[in-house]
Scaffold this active site. Structure first.
Site, PDB file in Angstrom:
ATOM      1  N   VAL A  55       7.200 -10.138  -3.577  1.00  0.00           N
ATOM      2  CA  VAL A  55       8.433  -9.742  -4.907  1.00  0.00           C
ATOM      3  C   VAL A  55       9.591 -10.755  -4.287  1.00  0.00           C
ATOM      4  CG1 VAL A  55       7.092  -8.742  -6.195  1.00  0.00           C
ATOM      5  CG2 VAL A  55       8.912  -7.325  -4.808  1.00  0.00           C
TER       6      VAL A  55
ATOM      7  N   HIS B 169       2.503 -11.029  -8.100  1.00  0.00           N
ATOM      8  CA  HIS B 169       3.237  -9.798  -8.653  1.00  0.00           C
ATOM      9  C   HIS B 169       4.536  -9.740  -9.162  1.00  0.00           C
ATOM     10  CE1 HIS B 169       0.249  -7.701  -5.309  1.00  0.00           C
ATOM     11  NE2 HIS B 169      -0.501  -7.935  -6.578  1.00  0.00           N
TER      12      HIS B 169
ATOM     13  N   CYS C 279      19.389  -5.653 -22.303  1.00  0.00           N
ATOM     14  CA  CYS C 279      19.119  -6.831 -23.097  1.00  0.00           C
ATOM     15  C   CYS C 279      20.253  -7.555 -23.698  1.00  0.00           C
ATOM     16  CB  CYS C 279      17.550  -6.410 -23.635  1.00  0.00           C
ATOM     17  SG  CYS C 279      17.573  -8.550 -24.074  1.00  0.00           S
TER      18      CYS C 279
ATOM     19  N   CYS D 293      18.445  -8.445 -26.997  1.00  0.00           N
ATOM     20  CA  CYS D 293      19.135  -7.242 -28.147  1.00  0.00           C
ATOM     21  C   CYS D 293      19.663  -6.259 -27.885  1.00  0.00           C
ATOM     22  CB  CYS D 293      17.279  -7.276 -28.508  1.00  0.00           C
ATOM     23  SG  CYS D 293      16.174  -6.192 -26.927  1.00  0.00           S
TER      24      CYS D 293
ATOM     25  N   SER E 128      -2.464  -7.114   4.676  1.00  0.00           N
ATOM     26  CA  SER E 128      -3.438  -6.667   4.155  1.00  0.00           C
ATOM     27  C   SER E 128      -4.955  -6.312   3.991  1.00  0.00           C
ATOM     28  CB  SER E 128      -2.741  -4.490   4.576  1.00  0.00           C
ATOM     29  OG  SER E 128      -3.160  -4.365   3.189  1.00  0.00           O
TER      30      SER E 128
ATOM     31  N   ALA F 272       3.384 -14.094  11.884  1.00  0.00           N
ATOM     32  CA  ALA F 272       3.312 -15.198  11.055  1.00  0.00           C
ATOM     33  C   ALA F 272       4.691 -16.893  11.453  1.00  0.00           C
ATOM     34  CB  ALA F 272       3.225 -15.629   9.806  1.00  0.00           C
TER      35      ALA F 272
HETATM   36  C1  BV8 Z   1      -4.399  -4.341 -11.855  1.00  0.00           C
HETATM   37  C2  BV8 Z   1       5.058  -4.852  -6.046  1.00  0.00           C
HETATM   38  C3  BV8 Z   1      -5.737  -4.134 -13.581  1.00  0.00           C
HETATM   39  C4  BV8 Z   1       5.680  -3.366  -6.248  1.00  0.00           C
HETATM   40  C5  BV8 Z   1       2.582  -4.703  -5.760  1.00  0.00           C
HETATM   41  C6  BV8 Z   1      -5.861   2.995 -10.686  1.00  0.00           C
HETATM   42  C7  BV8 Z   1      -5.494   2.236 -11.475  1.00  0.00           C
HETATM   43  C8  BV8 Z   1      -5.352   1.299 -12.270  1.00  0.00           C
HETATM   44  C9  BV8 Z   1      -5.360  -0.046 -11.167  1.00  0.00           C
HETATM   45  C10 BV8 Z   1      -5.907   0.744  -9.738  1.00  0.00           C
HETATM   46  C11 BV8 Z   1      -6.085   2.081  -9.456  1.00  0.00           C
HETATM   47  N1  BV8 Z   1      -6.706   1.861  -8.896  1.00  0.00           N
HETATM   48  C12 BV8 Z   1      -7.173   1.011  -8.109  1.00  0.00           C
HETATM   49  C13 BV8 Z   1      -5.992  -0.153  -8.368  1.00  0.00           C
HETATM   50  C14 BV8 Z   1      -6.099  -1.224  -8.419  1.00  0.00           C
HETATM   51  C15 BV8 Z   1      -4.800  -1.740  -7.555  1.00  0.00           C
HETATM   52  C16 BV8 Z   1      -5.016  -1.361  -6.324  1.00  0.00           C
HETATM   53  O1  BV8 Z   1      -5.739  -2.802  -5.901  1.00  0.00           O
HETATM   54  N2  BV8 Z   1      -5.228  -0.477  -6.165  1.00  0.00           N
HETATM   55  C17 BV8 Z   1      -4.997  -0.473  -3.646  1.00  0.00           C
HETATM   56  C18 BV8 Z   1      -4.118   0.480  -3.342  1.00  0.00           C
HETATM   57  C19 BV8 Z   1      -6.289   0.528  -3.433  1.00  0.00           C
HETATM   58  N3  BV8 Z   1      -4.089  -2.735  -8.558  1.00  0.00           N
HETATM   59  C20 BV8 Z   1      -2.843  -2.711  -9.217  1.00  0.00           C
HETATM   60  O2  BV8 Z   1      -3.063  -1.782 -10.086  1.00  0.00           O
HETATM   61  C21 BV8 Z   1      -2.903  -3.740  -9.614  1.00  0.00           C
HETATM   62  N4  BV8 Z   1      -2.918  -3.897 -11.078  1.00  0.00           N
HETATM   63  O3  BV8 Z   1      -5.101  -3.394 -10.861  1.00  0.00           O
HETATM   64  O4  BV8 Z   1      -4.472  -4.336 -13.425  1.00  0.00           O
HETATM   65  C22 BV8 Z   1      -5.454  -2.431 -14.686  1.00  0.00           C
HETATM   66  C23 BV8 Z   1      -4.363  -2.619 -14.930  1.00  0.00           C
HETATM   67  C24 BV8 Z   1      -4.566  -0.630 -16.045  1.00  0.00           C
HETATM   68  C25 BV8 Z   1      -6.168  -0.252 -15.676  1.00  0.00           C
HETATM   69  C26 BV8 Z   1      -6.912  -0.923 -14.266  1.00  0.00           C
HETATM   70  C27 BV8 Z   1      -6.747  -2.034 -14.321  1.00  0.00           C
HETATM   71  C28 BV8 Z   1      -0.762  -4.322  -9.484  1.00  0.00           C
HETATM   72  C29 BV8 Z   1      -1.218  -4.242  -7.706  1.00  0.00           C
HETATM   73  C30 BV8 Z   1       0.442  -5.360  -7.834  1.00  0.00           C
HETATM   74  C31 BV8 Z   1       1.044  -3.542  -6.962  1.00  0.00           C
HETATM   75  N5  BV8 Z   1       2.810  -4.321  -6.962  1.00  0.00           N
HETATM   76  N6  BV8 Z   1       4.443  -5.255  -5.486  1.00  0.00           N
HETATM   77  C32 BV8 Z   1       6.635  -3.427  -5.430  1.00  0.00           C
HETATM   78  O5  BV8 Z   1       6.413  -4.756  -4.454  1.00  0.00           O
HETATM   79  O6  BV8 Z   1       7.009  -2.126  -4.728  1.00  0.00           O
HETATM   80  S1  BV8 Z   1       1.146  -4.642  -4.551  1.00  0.00           S
HETATM   81  C33 BV8 Z   1       2.194  -4.277  -2.697  1.00  0.00           C
HETATM   82  O7  BV8 Z   1       1.049  -3.926  -2.030  1.00  0.00           O
HETATM   83  C34 BV8 Z   1       3.153  -5.646  -2.824  1.00  0.00           C
HETATM   84  O8  BV8 Z   1       2.781  -6.083  -3.731  1.00  0.00           O
HETATM   85  C35 BV8 Z   1       2.440  -5.635  -1.261  1.00  0.00           C
HETATM   86  O9  BV8 Z   1       2.483  -7.594  -1.438  1.00  0.00           O
HETATM   87  C36 BV8 Z   1       1.300  -5.793  -1.363  1.00  0.00           C
HETATM   88  C37 BV8 Z   1       0.276  -5.927  -0.394  1.00  0.00           C
HETATM   89  O10 BV8 Z   1       0.696  -4.764   0.794  1.00  0.00           O
HETATM   90  P1  BV8 Z   1       0.620  -6.548   2.011  1.00  0.00           P
HETATM   91  O11 BV8 Z   1       1.546  -7.536   1.128  1.00  0.00           O
HETATM   92  O12 BV8 Z   1      -0.417  -6.244   2.716  1.00  0.00           O
HETATM   93  O13 BV8 Z   1       1.579  -5.298   2.779  1.00  0.00           O
HETATM   94  P2  BV8 Z   1       1.169  -4.910   3.764  1.00  0.00           P
HETATM   95  O14 BV8 Z   1       2.355  -3.357   4.080  1.00  0.00           O
HETATM   96  O15 BV8 Z   1      -0.099  -3.870   2.878  1.00  0.00           O
HETATM   97  O16 BV8 Z   1       0.410  -5.146   4.802  1.00  0.00           O
HETATM   98  C38 BV8 Z   1       1.082  -6.036   5.666  1.00  0.00           C
HETATM   99  C39 BV8 Z   1      -0.043  -6.740   6.937  1.00  0.00           C
HETATM  100  O17 BV8 Z   1       1.101  -7.319   7.435  1.00  0.00           O
HETATM  101  C40 BV8 Z   1      -0.519  -6.311   6.950  1.00  0.00           C
HETATM  102  O18 BV8 Z   1      -1.642  -6.511   7.707  1.00  0.00           O
HETATM  103  C41 BV8 Z   1       0.242  -6.376   8.723  1.00  0.00           C
HETATM  104  O19 BV8 Z   1      -0.540  -5.824  10.426  1.00  0.00           O
HETATM  105  C42 BV8 Z   1       1.162  -7.838   8.605  1.00  0.00           C
HETATM  106  N7  BV8 Z   1       1.225  -8.630   9.739  1.00  0.00           N
HETATM  107  C43 BV8 Z   1       2.676  -7.484   9.880  1.00  0.00           C
HETATM  108  N8  BV8 Z   1       3.504  -7.929  10.967  1.00  0.00           N
HETATM  109  C44 BV8 Z   1       3.254  -9.555  10.469  1.00  0.00           C
HETATM  110  C45 BV8 Z   1       2.338  -9.784   9.775  1.00  0.00           C
HETATM  111  N9  BV8 Z   1       1.610 -10.269   9.675  1.00  0.00           N
HETATM  112  C46 BV8 Z   1       2.019 -11.547  10.653  1.00  0.00           C
HETATM  113  N10 BV8 Z   1       2.658 -11.876  10.625  1.00  0.00           N
HETATM  114  C47 BV8 Z   1       3.698 -10.408  10.790  1.00  0.00           C
HETATM  115  N11 BV8 Z   1       5.098 -10.706  11.812  1.00  0.00           N
END
Ligand code: BV8
Length: 248
Positions: free
Chosen positions: A110, A126, A155, A158, A197, A239
């Site tokens: 984001v 997202h 807003c 509104c 991840s 990256a």
């Molecule tokens: C949805 C914005 C349908 C906010 C984010 C219960 C109820 C509702 C939904 C769920 C539920 N249980 C599960 C879900 C689904 C849920 C989900 O997937 N949960 C997971 C945790 C199990 N998903 C949702 O809720 C989504 N909506 O399903 O809607 C729905 C609706 C209502 C009811 C039912 C269903 C919405 C998901 C969006 C959430 N918002 N971000 C904010 O920014 O604060 S998600 C957040 O995680 C970020 O966007 C982030 O990008 C994303 C994923 O994380 P990563 O980007 O992968 O980051 P992470 O730190 O994990 O990993 C970094 C990686 O980089 C690592 O692998 C590391 O090794 C690597 N790395 C490190 N350094 C480097 C590198 N790689 C390369 N170079 C480097 N130098």
């Protein structure tokens, strides 16, 4: 003798990219890590806000419970981001938008750094932390143009309270954005997964869809992930180092 460059960027990946007409890229927090943006699961406690893990403060329930606190969390995140710049990974992907007949960049981030690096069309799955959205009329405004003393901001159209235009846990992704990303993932020849991840759905399902439809999957990450076993090639590295080498 294999140089570091060729060892880290297998020739098959270069060959596939040279021959590809459609490339789909999914990025996560790792692509911004070398810009100084904390990742979510990389430890370091960056993803905790006043004792709440980020999946709690960044959740639909929190907007209902305590919108001012959600604004405080995103104001803090913007404070961290405002001095940060795109890194060579963002710059490489911006160059690639004109390199292939069809290039799609979908990001879970984001932070706005892909656009800042020059990528014209970014599928922001997202949302974007620099945009606010009205909770009544859904009008959008750049947060930097709103009164930063007023939380939640009113807003301009509104007068109702606005929220960050970011998809929180438990919220559906922006209408049409995910569907466009899925269509491009299903049609691509090479799917590159950079810095995620792959734990958050539905975004993490995009590479799985690409694979099902016959794409060649390449992962760039210093660590193995949930998707590594599905990938044709997993390039272990950062990256900001690997992507410019792939660009060569
Ligand atoms: C949805 C914005 C349908 C906010 C984010 C219960 C109820 C509702 C939904 C769920 C539920 N249980 C599960 C879900 C689904 C849920 C989900 O997937 N949960 C997971 C945790 C199990 N998903 C949702 O809720 C989504 N909506 O399903 O809607 C729905 C609706 C209502 C009811 C039912 C269903 C919405 C998901 C969006 C959430 N918002 N971000 C904010 O920014 O604060 S998600 C957040 O995680 C970020 O966007 C982030 O990008 C994303 C994923 O994380 P990563 O980007 O992968 O980051 P992470 O730190 O994990 O990993 C970094 C990686 O980089 C690592 O692998 C590391 O090794 C690597 N790395 C490190 N350094 C480097 C590198 N790689 C390369 N170079 C480097 N130098």
């Amino acid at each position: 003798m294999k140089t570091a460059a060729t060892r880290d960027t297998p020739e098959e990946v270069r060959t596939r990219l040279r021959a590809a007409r459609s490339v789909f890229v999914l990025t996560g927090a790792g692509v911004s890590a070398e810009s100084g943006v904390p990742t979510f699961r990389g430890g370091g406690g960056a993803a905790v806000w006043k004792g709440m893990p980020f999946y709690e403060i960044s959740s639909a329930g929190m907007v209902e419970r305590d919108l001012p606190e959600v604004w405080a969390w995103f104001d803090y995140r913007r404070g961290v981001l405002k001095t940060l710049r795109p890194n060579p990974a963002h710059a490489t992907l911006a160059r690639w938008q004109d390199r292939f007949a069809e290039f799609t960049l979908a990001t879970q981030n984001v932070d706005g750094l892909h656009r800042a690096a020059g990528t014209r069309e970014v599928l922001e799955l997202h949302g974007n932390v620099w945009i606010a959205r009205c909770m009544s009329c859904r009008a959008r405004a750049d947060v930097r143009e709103l009164n930063d003393e007023e939380r939640p901001p009113a807003c301009p159209d509104c007068g109702s309270p606005m929220r960050p235009d970011v998809v929180l846990f438990g919220e559906v992704l922006p209408a049409g954005v995910f569907e466009r990303a899925a269509a491009r993932a299903a049609a691509c020849e090479v799917c590159l997964i950079v810095g995620t991840s792959a734990l958050v759905y539905p975004a993490a399902g995009l590479p799985e869809l690409a694979k099902q439809m016959g794409a060649f999957l390449v992962e760039v990450n210093p660590e193995r992930t949930h998707l590594s076993a599905l990938c044709d090639v997993s390039i272990k590295g950062r990256a900001g180092e690997i992507l410019p080498r792939l660009d060569d």
